[in-house]
Motif scaffolding. Sequence first.
Motif, PDB file in Angstrom:
ATOM      1  N   LYS A 196       0.998  -1.165   0.092  1.00  0.00           N
ATOM      2  CA  LYS A 196       0.025   0.054  -0.200  1.00  0.00           C
ATOM      3  C   LYS A 196       0.879   1.179  -0.176  1.00  0.00           C
ATOM      4  O   LYS A 196       1.829   1.259   0.890  1.00  0.00           O
ATOM      5  CB  LYS A 196      -0.726   0.023   1.260  1.00  0.00           C
ATOM      6  CG  LYS A 196      -1.831   1.187   1.263  1.00  0.00           C
ATOM      7  CD  LYS A 196      -2.489   1.015   2.483  1.00  0.00           C
ATOM      8  CE  LYS A 196      -3.714   2.076   2.637  1.00  0.00           C
ATOM      9  NZ  LYS A 196      -4.527   2.472   3.962  1.00  0.00           N
ATOM     10  N   PRO A 197       0.701   2.191  -0.772  1.00  0.00           N
ATOM     11  CA  PRO A 197       1.405   3.438  -0.882  1.00  0.00           C
ATOM     12  C   PRO A 197       1.406   3.933   0.363  1.00  0.00           C
ATOM     13  O   PRO A 197       0.455   4.222   1.212  1.00  0.00           O
ATOM     14  CB  PRO A 197       0.604   4.360  -1.783  1.00  0.00           C
ATOM     15  CG  PRO A 197      -0.037   3.506  -2.630  1.00  0.00           C
ATOM     16  CD  PRO A 197      -0.419   2.202  -1.869  1.00  0.00           C
ATOM     17  N   THR A 198       2.740   4.525   0.908  1.00  0.00           N
ATOM     18  CA  THR A 198       2.957   4.914   2.101  1.00  0.00           C
ATOM     19  C   THR A 198       3.445   6.408   2.023  1.00  0.00           C
ATOM     20  O   THR A 198       4.492   6.668   1.274  1.00  0.00           O
ATOM     21  CB  THR A 198       3.821   4.063   3.098  1.00  0.00           C
ATOM     22  OG1 THR A 198       3.217   2.929   3.000  1.00  0.00           O
ATOM     23  CG2 THR A 198       4.058   4.531   4.358  1.00  0.00           C
ATOM     24  N   ARG A 199       3.106   7.352   2.598  1.00  0.00           N
ATOM     25  CA  ARG A 199       3.610   8.740   2.695  1.00  0.00           C
ATOM     26  C   ARG A 199       5.015   8.833   3.520  1.00  0.00           C
ATOM     27  O   ARG A 199       5.227   8.009   4.543  1.00  0.00           O
ATOM     28  CB  ARG A 199       2.802   9.795   3.194  1.00  0.00           C
ATOM     29  CG  ARG A 199       1.399   9.983   2.498  1.00  0.00           C
ATOM     30  CD  ARG A 199       0.561  11.220   2.975  1.00  0.00           C
ATOM     31  NE  ARG A 199       1.310  12.278   2.770  1.00  0.00           N
ATOM     32  CZ  ARG A 199       1.188  12.968   1.270  1.00  0.00           C
ATOM     33  NH1 ARG A 199       0.272  12.316   0.506  1.00  0.00           N
ATOM     34  NH2 ARG A 199       1.782  13.894   1.126  1.00  0.00           N
ATOM     35  N   ARG A 200       5.834   9.458   2.997  1.00  0.00           N
ATOM     36  CA  ARG A 200       7.246   9.787   3.576  1.00  0.00           C
ATOM     37  C   ARG A 200       7.000  10.516   5.008  1.00  0.00           C
ATOM     38  O   ARG A 200       7.590   9.983   5.823  1.00  0.00           O
ATOM     39  CB  ARG A 200       8.249  10.318   2.712  1.00  0.00           C
ATOM     40  CG  ARG A 200       9.631  10.524   3.113  1.00  0.00           C
ATOM     41  CD  ARG A 200      10.170   9.009   3.163  1.00  0.00           C
ATOM     42  NE  ARG A 200      11.536   8.962   3.415  1.00  0.00           N
ATOM     43  CZ  ARG A 200      12.063   8.683   4.810  1.00  0.00           C
ATOM     44  NH1 ARG A 200      11.171   8.629   5.834  1.00  0.00           N
ATOM     45  NH2 ARG A 200      13.417   8.607   4.994  1.00  0.00           N
ATOM     46  N   TYR A 201       6.031  11.392   5.197  1.00  0.00           N
ATOM     47  CA  TYR A 201       5.887  11.909   6.037  1.00  0.00           C
ATOM     48  C   TYR A 201       4.121  11.802   6.423  1.00  0.00           C
ATOM     49  O   TYR A 201       3.494  12.055   5.581  1.00  0.00           O
ATOM     50  CB  TYR A 201       6.152  13.625   5.998  1.00  0.00           C
ATOM     51  CG  TYR A 201       7.582  13.800   5.779  1.00  0.00           C
ATOM     52  CD1 TYR A 201       8.467  13.964   6.991  1.00  0.00           C
ATOM     53  CD2 TYR A 201       8.094  13.796   4.620  1.00  0.00           C
ATOM     54  CE1 TYR A 201       9.876  14.354   6.721  1.00  0.00           C
ATOM     55  CE2 TYR A 201       9.489  13.872   4.325  1.00  0.00           C
ATOM     56  CZ  TYR A 201      10.218  14.330   5.531  1.00  0.00           C
ATOM     57  OH  TYR A 201      11.584  14.559   5.244  1.00  0.00           O
ATOM     58  N   SER A 202       3.969  11.374   7.657  1.00  0.00           N
ATOM     59  CA  SER A 202       2.670  10.842   7.879  1.00  0.00           C
ATOM     60  C   SER A 202       2.142  11.172   9.315  1.00  0.00           C
ATOM     61  O   SER A 202       3.162  10.746  10.186  1.00  0.00           O
ATOM     62  CB  SER A 202       2.336   9.525   7.124  1.00  0.00           C
ATOM     63  OG  SER A 202       0.923   9.057   7.820  1.00  0.00           O
ATOM     64  N   VAL A 203       1.052  11.560   9.648  1.00  0.00           N
ATOM     65  CA  VAL A 203       0.629  11.783  11.044  1.00  0.00           C
ATOM     66  C   VAL A 203       0.431  10.421  11.767  1.00  0.00           C
ATOM     67  O   VAL A 203       0.431  10.346  12.655  1.00  0.00           O
ATOM     68  CB  VAL A 203      -0.533  12.796  11.026  1.00  0.00           C
ATOM     69  CG1 VAL A 203      -0.084  14.176  10.731  1.00  0.00           C
ATOM     70  CG2 VAL A 203      -1.594  12.457  10.231  1.00  0.00           C
TER      71      VAL A 203
END
Length: 214
Positions: A196-203
């Motif tokens: 699943k696509p993952t953000r480099r910066y994520s809350v």
Amino acid sequence: MRTLILFATDEGQTEKIARRISERLAAQGIASDRHNIAVGPNRPIALDAYDAVIVGSPIHYSHYDVRLAEYLKQFRDILHEMPSAFFSVSLGILSNDESEQDEIRKITEAYLHETDWNPLLTTHFAGALTYSKYNWLKRKLVQLVVKKGGGPTDTRFDYEFTNWKQVDLFVEQFVEFIQRCKQPDDEYAQRTLYSKPTRRYSVANLRAKAEESA
């Protein structure tokens, strides 16, 4: 990383603050783009291409900008995931009357509730009295309100009340915030084409850390 500074302004002070934020981010090695939604409300913005976002709006007649609210509603899913912050610009926050400051906070809470957005960093900046940019009617109305609050009423001049040190401190807090949202290098490198696509910066990473320490 790259940050979007999205704001609405008609008289210019919020844009001035956005420019200062952009400059302070650049000083810390963070690139940013600024967009005044009051100028290009229909201009498409690839929000998903950014790592973080800062949103700013002035308060006029007890309301934040409606155009900005519509944008926030449209991209609420992305905003829920990425590091984000909101700054409010008003003169009321300067008031010594606690009830006026409470009213501004209530306006902010209602706005964020309406847009279904919960930025983890929210702040209030004092704005400016730009008499030179008001039409005759607005100049008189603003003058009456300001006079009631004991503010400057000489319409030959403009008055700036923004605390720039407070703006710089906000940027420092935001940079610290997004760094805490950064996914560990080893975990980020383990992504595959099928994951699943993952953000480099994520809350989500920040919330996970909070749960682990709880």
